[in-house]
Write an enzyme that holds these catalytic residues in place. Structure first.
Site, PDB file in Angstrom:
ATOM      1  N   HIS A  71      52.520  63.679 -33.597  1.00  8.95           N
ATOM      2  CA  HIS A  71      53.117  62.877 -32.590  1.00  8.95           C
ATOM      3  C   HIS A  71      53.231  63.518 -31.139  1.00  8.95           C
ATOM      4  O   HIS A  71      52.822  63.042 -30.085  1.00  8.95           O
ATOM      5  CB  HIS A  71      54.122  61.928 -32.798  1.00  8.95           C
ATOM      6  CG  HIS A  71      55.409  62.409 -32.855  1.00  8.95           C
ATOM      7  ND1 HIS A  71      55.915  63.010 -34.084  1.00  8.95           N
ATOM      8  CD2 HIS A  71      56.571  62.650 -32.151  1.00  8.95           C
ATOM      9  CE1 HIS A  71      57.193  63.616 -33.947  1.00  8.95           C
ATOM     10  NE2 HIS A  71      57.708  63.272 -32.682  1.00  8.95           N
ATOM     11  N   CYS A 156      46.435  30.433 -30.939  1.00 11.27           N
ATOM     12  CA  CYS A 156      47.116  29.062 -31.183  1.00 11.27           C
ATOM     13  C   CYS A 156      47.097  28.005 -30.966  1.00 11.27           C
ATOM     14  O   CYS A 156      47.435  26.973 -31.295  1.00 11.27           O
ATOM     15  CB  CYS A 156      48.692  29.779 -30.993  1.00 11.27           C
ATOM     16  SG  CYS A 156      48.876  29.836 -28.996  1.00 11.27           S
TER      17      CYS A 156
END
Length: 183
Positions: A71, A156
């Site tokens: 990272h 949705c």
């Protein structure tokens, strides 16, 4: 070759990250992809690996090279950091300094001068929610630039602002920001 770090989060629009990756690679950029666990339910790492010709990163604990902390190295190498799509969850994590997955830990490890773009994608009510807007404003105050979502019929069934910006707009703003940095 300029290096773009692309974060992909768990939104139905995650499939558009394939087009973003493909177009950026065709423009000559190296694209390293970081996927959250939830994003892998919408699009596979193999798809993005095939398009980027690079390993896709999904796990903060997976260290492929023992001499490198993944990272930290990803953050150091990035010429630009882009999250597209960015869910309310990742926006909230970043705005509040939470680092509990690979994408959020890389974001926290980015040098302050790395250009950062965030392209939200979510339900209209979630996008407009005062907490989400506060979180976006917090990110803007520390150097993130928002690629605003567009108004559309959402997955949705609602209509409103929240759909991921058009892929070409994301590409254009990414290229413009990289070019500005190198001018």
């Amino acid at each position: 070759m300029k290096k773009i770090l692309l974060g992909v989060t768990g939104s139905i629009s995650a499939y558009k990250s394939a087009d973003i990756t493909n177009q950026l690679v065709k423009l000559g950029y190296q694209v390293d992809v970081i996927m959250t666990e939830s994003s892998t339910h919408f699009i596979t790492p193999l798809t993005l690996q095939s398009l980027s010709k690079r390993a896709v990163h999904t796990d903060v604990m997976q260290e492929k090279e023992p001499s490198v902390i993944n990272h930290i190295e990803l953050a150091k190498q990035a010429d630009l950091f882009l999250i597209a799509p960015a869910t309310a969850n990742i926006i909230g994590k970043l705005a509040n300094g939470l680092a509990d997955d690979l994408l959020s830990t890389v974001a926290m490890a980015l040098p302050a001068d790395t250009p950062k773009l965030i392209a939200p994608a979510m339900n209209t009510n979630m996008y407009q929610h005062p907490l989400n807007q506060r979180n976006l404003n917090t990110l803007k105050s520390i150097g993130y630039q928002e690629i605003e979502p567009r108004e559309s019929l959402l997955a949705c069934g609602d209509f409103g602002k929240g759909a991921l910006a058009d892929t070409q707009i994301i590409i254009d703003q990414t290229v413009q920001l990289i070019n500005e940095r190198n001018a």
